[in-house]
Scaffold this motif. Structure first.
Motif, PDB file in Angstrom:
ATOM      1  N   GLN A  92      -6.112  10.778  -1.660  1.00 58.30           N
ATOM      2  CA  GLN A  92      -5.274  10.639  -2.791  1.00 58.30           C
ATOM      3  C   GLN A  92      -5.987  11.178  -4.041  1.00 58.30           C
ATOM      4  OE1 GLN A  92      -3.769   6.578  -3.986  1.00 58.30           O
ATOM      5  NE2 GLN A  92      -1.967   7.310  -4.966  1.00 58.30           N
ATOM      6  N   GLY A  93      -5.555  12.094  -4.809  1.00 58.29           N
ATOM      7  CA  GLY A  93      -6.171  12.655  -5.854  1.00 58.29           C
ATOM      8  C   GLY A  93      -7.024  13.963  -5.772  1.00 58.29           C
ATOM      9  N   ARG A  94      -7.146  14.216  -4.181  1.00 54.20           N
ATOM     10  CA  ARG A  94      -8.269  15.181  -4.043  1.00 54.20           C
ATOM     11  C   ARG A  94      -7.394  16.559  -3.236  1.00 54.20           C
ATOM     12  NH1 ARG A  94     -11.505  12.428   0.237  1.00 54.20           N
ATOM     13  NH2 ARG A  94     -12.455  14.470   0.519  1.00 54.20           N
TER      14      ARG A  94
ATOM     15  N   ALA B 104      -8.894  23.300   2.211  1.00 52.73           N
ATOM     16  CA  ALA B 104      -9.608  22.219   1.744  1.00 52.73           C
ATOM     17  C   ALA B 104      -9.120  20.962   2.119  1.00 52.73           C
ATOM     18  CB  ALA B 104      -9.818  22.142   0.396  1.00 52.73           C
ATOM     19  N   ALA B 105      -7.821  20.925   2.127  1.00 49.19           N
ATOM     20  CA  ALA B 105      -6.926  19.741   2.639  1.00 49.19           C
ATOM     21  C   ALA B 105      -6.674  19.753   4.059  1.00 49.19           C
ATOM     22  CB  ALA B 105      -5.584  19.624   1.807  1.00 49.19           C
ATOM     23  N   MET B 106      -7.379  20.606   4.981  1.00 53.37           N
ATOM     24  CA  MET B 106      -6.869  20.693   6.395  1.00 53.37           C
ATOM     25  C   MET B 106      -7.098  19.446   7.091  1.00 53.37           C
ATOM     26  SD  MET B 106      -5.353  22.604   8.321  1.00 53.37           S
ATOM     27  CE  MET B 106      -5.376  24.003   7.451  1.00 53.37           C
TER      28      MET B 106
ATOM     29  N   SER C 244      -3.997  19.359  -3.719  1.00 61.21           N
ATOM     30  CA  SER C 244      -2.828  19.801  -4.835  1.00 61.21           C
ATOM     31  C   SER C 244      -1.714  19.078  -4.633  1.00 61.21           C
ATOM     32  CB  SER C 244      -2.644  21.339  -4.239  1.00 61.21           C
ATOM     33  OG  SER C 244      -1.868  21.388  -2.831  1.00 61.21           O
ATOM     34  N   PRO C 245      -0.932  19.167  -5.602  1.00 64.35           N
ATOM     35  CA  PRO C 245       0.355  18.555  -5.655  1.00 64.35           C
ATOM     36  C   PRO C 245       1.246  18.830  -4.549  1.00 64.35           C
ATOM     37  CG  PRO C 245      -0.150  19.289  -7.658  1.00 64.35           C
ATOM     38  CD  PRO C 245      -1.266  19.865  -6.859  1.00 64.35           C
ATOM     39  N   GLY C 246       1.341  20.228  -4.073  1.00 66.66           N
ATOM     40  CA  GLY C 246       2.089  20.403  -2.996  1.00 66.66           C
ATOM     41  C   GLY C 246       1.791  19.765  -1.512  1.00 66.66           C
ATOM     42  N   VAL C 247       0.493  19.827  -1.295  1.00 64.48           N
ATOM     43  CA  VAL C 247      -0.042  19.223  -0.350  1.00 64.48           C
ATOM     44  C   VAL C 247       0.304  17.803  -0.120  1.00 64.48           C
ATOM     45  CG1 VAL C 247      -1.828  18.607   1.194  1.00 64.48           C
ATOM     46  CG2 VAL C 247      -1.775  20.971   0.454  1.00 64.48           C
ATOM     47  N   TRP C 248       0.112  16.996  -1.389  1.00 60.34           N
ATOM     48  CA  TRP C 248       0.306  15.528  -1.377  1.00 60.34           C
ATOM     49  C   TRP C 248       1.630  15.436  -1.192  1.00 60.34           C
ATOM     50  CZ3 TRP C 248      -2.233  11.553  -0.663  1.00 60.34           C
ATOM     51  CH2 TRP C 248      -1.883  10.349  -1.166  1.00 60.34           C
ATOM     52  N   ALA C 249       2.848  16.009  -2.101  1.00 55.45           N
ATOM     53  CA  ALA C 249       4.111  15.874  -1.720  1.00 55.45           C
ATOM     54  C   ALA C 249       4.628  16.014  -0.369  1.00 55.45           C
ATOM     55  CB  ALA C 249       4.857  16.785  -2.735  1.00 55.45           C
TER      56      ALA C 249
ATOM     57  N   ARG D  30       0.744  -1.221  -0.079  1.00 59.38           N
ATOM     58  CA  ARG D  30       0.125   0.009   0.104  1.00 59.38           C
ATOM     59  C   ARG D  30       0.905   1.260   0.013  1.00 59.38           C
ATOM     60  NH1 ARG D  30      -3.274  -0.573   5.139  1.00 59.38           N
ATOM     61  NH2 ARG D  30      -4.255   1.386   4.552  1.00 59.38           N
ATOM     62  N   VAL D  31       1.909   1.137   0.823  1.00 60.77           N
ATOM     63  CA  VAL D  31       2.938   2.547   0.679  1.00 60.77           C
ATOM     64  C   VAL D  31       3.661   2.559  -0.534  1.00 60.77           C
ATOM     65  CG1 VAL D  31       4.978   3.268   1.865  1.00 60.77           C
ATOM     66  CG2 VAL D  31       3.374   2.199   3.179  1.00 60.77           C
ATOM     67  N   TRP D  32       3.880   1.523  -1.120  1.00 61.88           N
ATOM     68  CA  TRP D  32       4.327   1.362  -2.572  1.00 61.88           C
ATOM     69  C   TRP D  32       3.647   2.117  -3.480  1.00 61.88           C
ATOM     70  CZ3 TRP D  32       9.177   0.558  -4.294  1.00 61.88           C
ATOM     71  CH2 TRP D  32       9.581   0.332  -5.533  1.00 61.88           C
ATOM     72  N   ARG D  33       2.293   1.802  -3.519  1.00 62.92           N
ATOM     73  CA  ARG D  33       1.310   2.266  -4.584  1.00 62.92           C
ATOM     74  C   ARG D  33       1.052   3.809  -4.327  1.00 62.92           C
ATOM     75  NH1 ARG D  33      -0.826  -2.975  -3.915  1.00 62.92           N
ATOM     76  NH2 ARG D  33      -2.292  -2.289  -2.291  1.00 62.92           N
ATOM     77  N   LEU D  34       1.408   4.178  -3.105  1.00 65.29           N
ATOM     78  CA  LEU D  34       1.093   5.671  -2.699  1.00 65.29           C
ATOM     79  C   LEU D  34       2.121   6.684  -3.139  1.00 65.29           C
ATOM     80  CD1 LEU D  34      -0.598   5.636   0.859  1.00 65.29           C
ATOM     81  CD2 LEU D  34      -1.823   6.605  -1.154  1.00 65.29           C
ATOM     82  N   ALA D  35       3.236   5.779  -3.120  1.00 65.40           N
ATOM     83  CA  ALA D  35       4.638   6.831  -3.089  1.00 65.40           C
ATOM     84  C   ALA D  35       5.481   6.660  -4.229  1.00 65.40           C
ATOM     85  CB  ALA D  35       5.250   6.654  -1.767  1.00 65.40           C
ATOM     86  N   ALA D  36       5.425   5.441  -4.931  1.00 64.62           N
ATOM     87  CA  ALA D  36       6.158   5.076  -6.087  1.00 64.62           C
ATOM     88  C   ALA D  36       6.373   5.818  -7.362  1.00 64.62           C
ATOM     89  CB  ALA D  36       6.238   3.490  -6.296  1.00 64.62           C
ATOM     90  N   GLU D  37       6.565   7.192  -7.219  1.00 63.52           N
ATOM     91  CA  GLU D  37       6.357   7.903  -8.315  1.00 63.52           C
ATOM     92  C   GLU D  37       7.094   9.248  -8.143  1.00 63.52           C
ATOM     93  OE1 GLU D  37       2.134   8.536  -8.857  1.00 63.52           O
ATOM     94  OE2 GLU D  37       1.915   9.711  -7.057  1.00 63.52           O
ATOM     95  N   PRO D  38       7.639  10.130  -9.172  1.00 63.50           N
ATOM     96  CA  PRO D  38       7.979  11.182  -9.079  1.00 63.50           C
ATOM     97  C   PRO D  38       7.125  12.190  -8.470  1.00 63.50           C
ATOM     98  CG  PRO D  38       8.618  10.397 -10.936  1.00 63.50           C
ATOM     99  CD  PRO D  38       7.481   9.393 -10.562  1.00 63.50           C
ATOM    100  N   GLU D  39       7.680  13.214  -7.598  1.00 64.33           N
ATOM    101  CA  GLU D  39       6.988  14.142  -7.397  1.00 64.33           C
ATOM    102  C   GLU D  39       6.206  15.200  -8.012  1.00 64.33           C
ATOM    103  OE1 GLU D  39       8.450  16.540  -3.716  1.00 64.33           O
ATOM    104  OE2 GLU D  39       8.248  14.608  -2.437  1.00 64.33           O
TER     105      GLU D  39
END
Length: 822
Positions: free
Chosen positions: A704-706, A662-664, A708-713, A640-649
């Motif tokens: 995931q996907g909900r 919104a992401a609070m 911004s890229p900055g918050v997710w990173a 599960r961790v792999w599928r969440l994080a295995a990609e470039p930022e």
């Protein structure tokens, strides 16, 4: 490999090579600004290899060290091998291979095929091996310092003898009357042996005020040292000039004494026997001394003994007491002699019943019938003295003080403190150990080997099997035995015993700091920077062995001027004990077929999964039950961790205020998890840290996907940083895949904002008269008045109160409201 699945075998091998190539875990011992010495017990390289208990202990200690490194410390985490001793030698004997050949092979396997595959952050530049002459030269040097300081001596003594290992054992190495190495029943022999005066440090070893040792360690060591306050009392022997000195913690019961008993080893046991009883006493002494003291302590059934024909005079009333020899009396406890008060000591009561001796009560219990002790058993509690002459009517404590004072005034007794602890027996009649650096000269006597002649090398020989004669195999090697006296130049003989491998391990943590120096055992400047050890993780089974010996050795070397006194009285600033790994509710053993081979699990699932599964079983200090179901759960977690994080930022800049608002909920969850995992890692509560990370992964999947890229990173980076101490390979791989700088293990630990980390709501438990009646969600910052109001307005609580008057309300902030009626 499927890009959406994690392949631990490939990933772990790649990062282990990278860490070694870049020397990631080596530290500058001379210039570290924030030194943190993270120590774990080095293993015996026995043939069976590392077991899962090592993986558990080392994995937890390594995770703690990695956490401290990310918090800004310069972490020194060395590893080595306790390669001398009976463990390794017995395995070599079973295979019929010389330990000098087998042990180096095992060390290589331990290091290259097991320890390195764990992925632990070991500093291999400072590896030690106790069989290396560069190491045991200094073990022998330490012995000589203790010898010169009057702390090492040779004396004849009744010793524990293992008929299987064919060697002596220290008391601490006998468990339930059996050898702790091979489980063979231990016997007793009289041999001339080498001892270290650990008893001189008994009182200081009881002082734990300067350290942070676990309560278990303190309790076990206090019990083993066994401090007892009492009195020595002299009993004259009728018709002779002899006196028998007895130690007792109960001088208040002297008027109830009906016999005196000596240990079979007591020097007066045979001497006091008259002509009528001499043969019987001699036979009894011979039979009793063939059993170890620990075996005798464990014996059940009727107490045995033999009358000597002698009588002792009770100093408080002149009564004549028969002198017996009894095997329940131990030479190493007190003086090896007791006065028997059957009414107030259960062992004495059993002895008196077995041999028809009188039972005279002299302490009346606060309640109950005095004569009950004659029929039912000894009364060992407090009370008032009776049948005790001028002391009748006094309390037990008052009588103790008064009787000892009067005995001392008449020269018949004195206050005394004794200890269960006995001097450390270090002689071993085996081959595989450092030779004790002493020679014997007919002209000069006992002579220490000069320091510039060290090491006394262990000779290579094919005659390494134990002789069973009370001598080491070295005694059968003439070229080793025969030497020249360093004092007079005449012929001399070497000591042929080797030293206990616990002496090797009593100082290894000092050598780790200075392995590159051959002209000194350790460098004082290094010690001042790195000692005492910041954190030591070990097993509870070593509490009265290695941990106690290491404390003694440190204190002795300090007093002899070899360790800077300003470093303090203890070698370890913190000492934590790990729990036991069991399987299917039972201890692991080959006979049960439930042994977990860590190699097989690492090969199949990876070192990170095995580590996390072990640490997730339960509290680190308690251990837990290993299960394959747990492994499966951790495999799913890593995927599960792999599928969440295995990609470039990608582009993670430019989060707007609206996007952040919104992401609070995700941001709050992130800060709350950082706080929780930080607190748990500091407390070595690895199981709850992993649970918190699992909960955070659930939150990430929801968001995931909900966002911004900055918050997710930031959210994913924070996950990987928290995961790094617990899954070092997986986190390193994902950190790299996200395009972040090598290495994740050089990054700072994430911080949390107290406001964002604060819980928004708490669950108040409401009790009525101590019983839980409701659970209520409440604001985290609720005050006492509001909490009381919420509790009393709850319908379930009102139903249980049923109109009864409320006497008081107890409030535990944010947790509990207890309504007490009356």
């Amino acid at each position: 490999m499927d890009e959406r699945s994690y392949d631990p075998k490939t990933v772990e091998a790649r990062w282990q090579e990278a860490w070694q190539r870049t020397r990631l875990y080596e530290v500058d011992l001379d210039h570290a600004e924030r030194p943190f010495y993270n120590l774990m017990e080095f293993p015996y390289p026995s043939g069976e290899g590392l077991h899962v208990g090592h993986t558990y202990s080392f994995g937890g200690a390594d995770s703690y060290g990695r956490f401290q490194r990310m918090r800004g410390h310069d972490v020194f985490q060395p590893m080595g091998f306790d390669a001398f001793g009976i463990h390794a030698e017995n395995y070599a004997l079973r295979l019929g291979i010389n330990p000098a050949e087998l042990v180096p092979r095992n060390v290589r396997r331990f290091r290259e095929e097991q320890l390195k595959r764990m992925g632990a952050a070991f500093s291999w530049d400072h590896e030690v091996n106790t069989t290396d002459p560069r190491y045991y030269r200094w073990t022998q040097w330490i012995f000589l310092q203790l010898y010169k300081g009057g702390l090492a001596y040779r004396a004849p003594s009744a010793v524990n003898w293992c008929p299987s290992c064919l060697t002596t054992l220290a008391d601490e190495q006998v468990i339930g009357g059996r050898c702790e190495r091979c489980d063979t029943p231990v016997t007793q022999r009289i041999l001339t042996q080498w001892f270290l005066r650990i008893t001189r440090y008994a009182e200081e070893l009881l002082d734990f005020s300067h350290d942070n040792y676990s309560e278990t360690t303190q309790s076990l060591q206090r019990h083993w040292i066994g401090r007892r306050e009492g009195a020595e009392i002299d009993f004259a022997i009728e018709g002779t000039d002899e006196r028998i000195t007895v130690f007792s913690t109960r001088p208040d019961t002297l008027f109830g004494a009906t016999f005196v008993a000596l240990a079979p080893e007591h020097p007066a046991a045979l001497r006091l026997a008259d002509a009528t009883h001499a043969a019987e006493v001699g036979a009894y002494v011979e039979a009793a001394t063939s059993r170890s003291e620990i075996e005798r302590l464990a014996m059940t059934g009727a107490k045995t003994g033999v009358y000597t024909g002698a009588e002792a005079i009770n100093p408080v009333n002149g009564r004549r007491l028969p002198v017996w020899v009894a095997d329940y009396v131990l030479l190493g406890f007190g003086t090896g002699a007791i006065f028997g008060t059957p009414a107030h000591d259960q062992r004495d009561w059993e002895f008196a019943k077995a041999h028809g001796l009188p039972i005279l009560p002299v302490v009346a219990p606060p309640e109950g019938v005095v004569d009950d002790v004659v029929r039912q058993g000894a009364y060992e509690g407090d009370g008032t003295l009776i049948n005790s002459g001028p002391y009748s009517g006094l309390t037990v404590d008052g009588a103790k003080a008064a009787i000892v004072r009067d005995l001392e005034r008449h020269g018949q007794g004195r206050p005394q403190v004794t200890y269960r602890l006995r001097d450390w027996l270090i002689s071993r009649q085996r081959y595989w150990g450092p030779p004790i650096p002493i020679v014997y000269c007919d002209r000069c006597g006992e002579v220490p080997v000069p320091e510039d002649n060290l090491p006394v090398l262990l000779p290579e020989t094919e005659h390494f099997r134990p002789l069973g004669t009370g001598e080491s195999p070295l005694a059968s090697i003439p070229e080793f035995v025969h030497t020249t006296c360093p004092r007079c130049g005449g012929p001399a003989r070497r000591e042929t015993d080797v030293s206990d491998n616990f002496l090797d391990s009593a100082w290894y943590y000092l050598r780790y700091t200075s392995t590159e120096f051959d002209d000194r055992p350790w460098d004082d400047a290094r010690l001042r920077r790195w000692l005492p050890v910041s954190m030591y993780v070990g097993g509870v089974e070593h509490s009265t062995l290695h941990h106690l010996y290491a404390r003694f050795t440190w204190k002795a070397l300090r007093d002899l001027g070899h360790i800077p006194r300003e470093l303090g009285p203890e070698p370890f600033a913190r000492l934590r004990l790990h729990g036991l790994v069991i399987r299917e509710g039972r201890r692991m053993s080959k006979s049960r077929g439930n042994v977990v081979n860590p190699d097989a699990y690492i090969a199949r699932y990876g070192a990170d999964v095995l580590r996390m599964n072990l640490l997730f079983m339960g509290r680190f200090e308690e251990g837990g039950d290993f299960s394959d179901a747990g492994i499966t759960g951790l495999v799913r977690f890593t995927q599960r961790v792999w599928r969440l994080a295995a990609e470039p930022e990608g582009d993670a800049d430019g989060t707007s205020a609206e996007e952040l608002a919104a992401a609070m909920p995700l941001v709050r969850a992130m800060h709350q998890t950082v706080r929780k995992v930080s607190e748990d890692m500091e407390a070595m509560a690895f199981n709850t840290a992993i649970a918190a990370l699992m909960g955070y992964v659930n939150v990430l999947q929801e968001w995931q996907g909900r966002v911004s890229p900055g918050v997710w990173a930031e959210a994913v980076r924070t996950l990987l940083l928290m995961l790094a101490p617990l899954a070092p390979h997986l986190s390193e791989e994902l950190w790299a895949q996200r395009g972040l700088l090598y290495s994740i293990h050089q990054q700072p630990w994430p911080a949390w904002d107290p406001e964002l980390a604060a819980e928004e709501t708490v669950t108040l438990v409401v009790q009525v008269d101590g019983r839980v009646r409701a659970r209520i969600a409440a604001p985290a910052d609720i005050d006492e008045e509001a909490a009381r109001r919420l509790a009393l307005e709850n319908p379930k609580v009102q139903g249980h109160l049923d109109g009864r008057p409320i006497r008081r309300i107890i409030y535990v902030p944010g947790r509990l409201v207890n309504v007490v009626t009356g």
